[in-house]
Design a protein around this motif. Structure first.
Motif, PDB file in Angstrom:
ATOM      1  N   ILE A 162      82.468 -22.206   8.896  1.00 39.72           N
ATOM      2  CA  ILE A 162      83.533 -23.199   9.076  1.00 39.72           C
ATOM      3  C   ILE A 162      84.678 -22.612   9.877  1.00 39.72           C
ATOM      4  CG2 ILE A 162      85.257 -24.570   7.849  1.00 39.72           C
ATOM      5  CD1 ILE A 162      83.228 -24.806   5.537  1.00 39.72           C
ATOM      6  N   ALA A 163      85.053 -21.366   9.551  1.00 42.23           N
ATOM      7  CA  ALA A 163      86.201 -20.733  10.215  1.00 42.23           C
ATOM      8  C   ALA A 163      85.944 -20.491  11.692  1.00 42.23           C
ATOM      9  CB  ALA A 163      86.540 -19.414   9.519  1.00 42.23           C
ATOM     10  N   THR A 164      84.714 -20.089  12.044  1.00 44.82           N
ATOM     11  CA  THR A 164      84.402 -19.757  13.440  1.00 44.82           C
ATOM     12  C   THR A 164      83.839 -20.927  14.229  1.00 44.82           C
ATOM     13  OG1 THR A 164      82.162 -19.015  12.853  1.00 44.82           O
ATOM     14  CG2 THR A 164      83.926 -17.351  12.812  1.00 44.82           C
ATOM     15  N   GLY A 165      83.328 -21.954  13.519  1.00 47.30           N
ATOM     16  CA  GLY A 165      82.698 -23.070  14.211  1.00 47.30           C
ATOM     17  C   GLY A 165      81.353 -22.695  14.797  1.00 47.30           C
ATOM     18  N   ASP A 166      80.727 -21.668  14.231  1.00 42.37           N
ATOM     19  CA  ASP A 166      79.440 -21.203  14.744  1.00 42.37           C
ATOM     20  C   ASP A 166      78.524 -20.899  13.560  1.00 42.37           C
ATOM     21  OD1 ASP A 166      78.170 -20.017  17.434  1.00 42.37           O
ATOM     22  OD2 ASP A 166      77.624 -18.689  15.764  1.00 42.37           O
ATOM     23  N   ARG A 167      77.211 -21.045  13.744  1.00 40.30           N
ATOM     24  CA  ARG A 167      76.258 -20.796  12.657  1.00 40.30           C
ATOM     25  C   ARG A 167      76.139 -19.308  12.332  1.00 40.30           C
ATOM     26  NH1 ARG A 167      73.998 -24.381   9.429  1.00 40.30           N
ATOM     27  NH2 ARG A 167      71.886 -23.556   9.680  1.00 40.30           N
ATOM     28  N   THR A 214      63.351 -13.443   8.442  1.00 40.27           N
ATOM     29  CA  THR A 214      64.569 -12.699   8.744  1.00 40.27           C
ATOM     30  C   THR A 214      65.634 -13.622   9.312  1.00 40.27           C
ATOM     31  OG1 THR A 214      63.834 -12.169  10.985  1.00 40.27           O
ATOM     32  CG2 THR A 214      63.233 -10.611   9.237  1.00 40.27           C
ATOM     33  N   LEU A 215      66.829 -13.072   9.484  1.00 36.77           N
ATOM     34  CA  LEU A 215      67.925 -13.794  10.108  1.00 36.77           C
ATOM     35  C   LEU A 215      68.231 -13.160  11.455  1.00 36.77           C
ATOM     36  CD1 LEU A 215      70.394 -14.216   7.082  1.00 36.77           C
ATOM     37  CD2 LEU A 215      68.848 -15.933   8.028  1.00 36.77           C
ATOM     38  N   VAL A 216      68.567 -14.001  12.403  1.00 35.01           N
ATOM     39  CA  VAL A 216      68.953 -13.502  13.723  1.00 35.01           C
ATOM     40  C   VAL A 216      70.350 -13.987  14.043  1.00 35.01           C
ATOM     41  CG1 VAL A 216      66.592 -13.373  14.595  1.00 35.01           C
ATOM     42  CG2 VAL A 216      67.910 -15.502  14.878  1.00 35.01           C
ATOM     43  N   LEU A 217      71.018 -13.263  14.920  1.00 36.86           N
ATOM     44  CA  LEU A 217      72.389 -13.601  15.300  1.00 36.86           C
ATOM     45  C   LEU A 217      72.401 -14.635  16.415  1.00 36.86           C
ATOM     46  CD1 LEU A 217      74.094 -10.074  15.419  1.00 36.86           C
ATOM     47  CD2 LEU A 217      73.791 -11.584  13.452  1.00 36.86           C
ATOM     48  N   THR A 218      73.354 -15.538  16.352  1.00 39.40           N
ATOM     49  CA  THR A 218      73.583 -16.459  17.460  1.00 39.40           C
ATOM     50  C   THR A 218      74.224 -15.698  18.610  1.00 39.40           C
ATOM     51  OG1 THR A 218      75.816 -17.041  16.746  1.00 39.40           O
ATOM     52  CG2 THR A 218      73.985 -18.317  15.790  1.00 39.40           C
ATOM     53  N   PRO A 219      74.256 -16.253  19.813  1.00 40.76           N
ATOM     54  CA  PRO A 219      74.915 -15.561  20.925  1.00 40.76           C
ATOM     55  C   PRO A 219      76.378 -15.208  20.615  1.00 40.76           C
ATOM     56  CG  PRO A 219      73.566 -17.334  21.767  1.00 40.76           C
ATOM     57  CD  PRO A 219      73.528 -17.474  20.274  1.00 40.76           C
ATOM     58  N   TYR A 220      77.082 -16.129  19.943  1.00 47.28           N
ATOM     59  CA  TYR A 220      78.479 -15.832  19.602  1.00 47.28           C
ATOM     60  C   TYR A 220      78.555 -14.687  18.594  1.00 47.28           C
ATOM     61  CZ  TYR A 220      83.306 -16.445  18.053  1.00 47.28           C
ATOM     62  OH  TYR A 220      84.621 -16.245  17.743  1.00 47.28           O
ATOM     63  N   GLU A 267      76.385 -12.282  18.312  1.00 41.96           N
ATOM     64  CA  GLU A 267      76.095 -11.064  19.063  1.00 41.96           C
ATOM     65  C   GLU A 267      77.358 -10.536  19.741  1.00 41.96           C
ATOM     66  OE1 GLU A 267      73.580  -9.181  19.333  1.00 41.96           O
ATOM     67  OE2 GLU A 267      71.773 -10.301  18.782  1.00 41.96           O
ATOM     68  N   HIS A 268      78.139 -11.471  20.302  1.00 41.06           N
ATOM     69  CA  HIS A 268      79.408 -11.086  20.929  1.00 41.06           C
ATOM     70  C   HIS A 268      80.357 -10.484  19.900  1.00 41.06           C
ATOM     71  CE1 HIS A 268      83.047 -11.247  23.327  1.00 41.06           C
ATOM     72  NE2 HIS A 268      83.602 -12.040  22.430  1.00 41.06           N
ATOM     73  N   LEU A 269      80.436 -11.135  18.729  1.00 45.15           N
ATOM     74  CA  LEU A 269      81.328 -10.626  17.687  1.00 45.15           C
ATOM     75  C   LEU A 269      80.898  -9.264  17.167  1.00 45.15           C
ATOM     76  CD1 LEU A 269      82.065 -13.777  15.481  1.00 45.15           C
ATOM     77  CD2 LEU A 269      83.597 -12.674  17.116  1.00 45.15           C
ATOM     78  N   SER A 270      79.608  -9.002  17.155  1.00 46.24           N
ATOM     79  CA  SER A 270      79.110  -7.741  16.600  1.00 46.24           C
ATOM     80  C   SER A 270      79.617  -6.529  17.375  1.00 46.24           C
ATOM     81  CB  SER A 270      77.576  -7.738  16.575  1.00 46.24           C
ATOM     82  OG  SER A 270      77.053  -7.722  17.889  1.00 46.24           O
ATOM     83  N   GLN A 271      80.076  -6.746  18.631  1.00 51.93           N
ATOM     84  CA  GLN A 271      80.627  -5.653  19.420  1.00 51.93           C
ATOM     85  C   GLN A 271      82.099  -5.390  19.077  1.00 51.93           C
ATOM     86  OE1 GLN A 271      78.422  -4.037  21.439  1.00 51.93           O
ATOM     87  NE2 GLN A 271      76.966  -5.517  20.563  1.00 51.93           N
ATOM     88  N   ARG A 272      82.758  -6.381  18.471  1.00 51.43           N
ATOM     89  CA  ARG A 272      84.194  -6.270  18.211  1.00 51.43           C
ATOM     90  C   ARG A 272      84.552  -6.113  16.741  1.00 51.43           C
ATOM     91  NH1 ARG A 272      86.669 -11.507  19.904  1.00 51.43           N
ATOM     92  NH2 ARG A 272      88.584 -10.367  19.445  1.00 51.43           N
ATOM     93  N   ILE A 273      83.805  -6.753  15.878  1.00 57.23           N
ATOM     94  CA  ILE A 273      84.192  -6.828  14.470  1.00 57.23           C
ATOM     95  C   ILE A 273      84.239  -5.477  13.761  1.00 57.23           C
ATOM     96  CG2 ILE A 273      83.520  -7.749  12.209  1.00 57.23           C
ATOM     97  CD1 ILE A 273      84.948  -9.711  14.065  1.00 57.23           C
ATOM     98  N   PRO A 274      83.284  -4.548  13.952  1.00 54.37           N
ATOM     99  CA  PRO A 274      83.366  -3.275  13.227  1.00 54.37           C
ATOM    100  C   PRO A 274      84.687  -2.542  13.444  1.00 54.37           C
ATOM    101  CG  PRO A 274      81.194  -3.533  14.199  1.00 54.37           C
ATOM    102  CD  PRO A 274      82.025  -4.647  14.746  1.00 54.37           C
TER     103      PRO A 274
END
Length: 319
Positions: free
Chosen positions: A44-49, A57-63, A65-72
């Motif tokens: 809800i907060a990001t507007g993305d699944r 398994t679960l896979v990341l959406t393109p968004y 994937e983008h966040l995974s470079q910044r969030i850590p």
């Protein structure tokens, strides 16, 4: 930022890293159902699944994937910013300048020993000593000075103080002065000679003359200078006298300072009380880990330099 919950940042970091609700729940010590609810809030907060089912398994959406470079990095920054200050304190990497207001005697006799002690533990620390023309507390309040060393004469009620050592006044003159023989010099002989008086403000008021006043005795003051070290150098080349703190004659690190400068000391021919030399700082620095460490270094240095300290810390008001 009423809509921002930083706990979601930690949860998002775990989900993107683990790519599993179960794995993220285990990592954060939460139940799987609680982590599932958190994932719903993140969507809800990001507007993305963010994470999508792909077989078992679960896979990341393109968004995502983008966040995974910044969030850590963002999660680590947020945790560091909101952790207790002592957990961020590292002497080895500390780069800071401490501004200290102290008399010339402290700087001349203990400045090098203090810098050596500080530099061994924290190579990135710099000391800046400033002149001490008065006892105005405003520079401490404004942060222009981190620490003051000397007699507590401020009327600012909020200041913190810690006793460093006890001191007393003694007389000094050149080696071989004709009035210093086998017998103790009398107060009449002493006051009749020429004197160098020390006054930071230039006014003729000091503890020595205050002690003489009840007996109606006055010294023959020929010169007024702003520092004890200046007075010591003047009497070294004359038959004048000066009264200086005993700490100006040397310490455990510089034991022969007076004799090396052609001076001899003697007990003053009048009773004078001892006085406290203290560390003084503003309470906003009470719990700053770097300042707490620096104050401890100053205290330990003074204990080593002047070990004959009374057992009771009568001047200790705050730590």
């Amino acid at each position: 930022m009423s809509r921002v919950d930083l706990n979601l940042l930690t949860a998002l970091d775990a989900l993107l890293s683990e790519r599993s609700v179960t794995g993220a729940a285990r990592r954060l010590n939460l139940s799987v159902s609680a982590m599932s609810r958190t994932l719903s809030r993140l969507r809800i907060a990001t507007g993305d699944r963010l994470l999508l089912q792909a077989g078992r398994t679960l896979v990341l959406t393109p968004y995502a994937e983008h966040l995974s470079q910044r969030i850590p990095a963002l999660a680590r920054e947020a945790e560091a910013a909101l952790s207790r200050a002592e957990h961020r304190f590292d002497l080895g990497t500390l780069e800071q300048r401490f501004t200290v207001r102290a008399g010339e005697g402290f700087i001349d006799l203990l400045g090098a020993a203090l810098m050596d002690r500080v530099h061994r533990a924290a190579p990135g620390v710099q000391l800046r000593f400033t002149p001490k023309p008065d006892w105005d507390a405003q520079p401490l309040r404004e942060g222009a000075i981190d620490l003051e060393i000397g007699v507590v004469r401020t009327s600012a009620p909020e200041m913190r103080t810690r006793l460093l050592f006890r001191d007393r006044y003694v007389g000094v003159c050149r080696v071989g002065h004709p009035l210093l023989g086998d017998t103790r010099i009398s107060v009449e002989q002493w006051t009749a000679c020429g004197h160098v008086m020390v006054s930071r403000t230039g006014e003729a008021e000091n503890a020595v003359d205050a002690a003489l006043e009840p007996a109606g005795i006055r010294r023959n003051v020929l010169m007024v200078v702003p520092s004890y070290l200046s007075a010591m150098q003047l009497v070294r080349h004359s038959d004048w006298f000066a009264a200086v703190p005993h700490s100006c004659l040397g310490n455990s690190f510089v034991p022969d300072y007076a004799s090396a400068n052609g001076l001899q000391c003697f007990e003053l021919p009048l009773a004078m009380p001892a006085f406290n030399i203290s560390a003084i700082w503003h309470p906003r620095l009470d719990h700053d880990p770097a300042h707490h460490w620096f104050r401890a270094e100053v205290l330990d240095l003074c204990l080593a330099a002047y070990p004959r300290r009374p057992a009771a810390d009568s001047s200790l008001r705050h730590r």
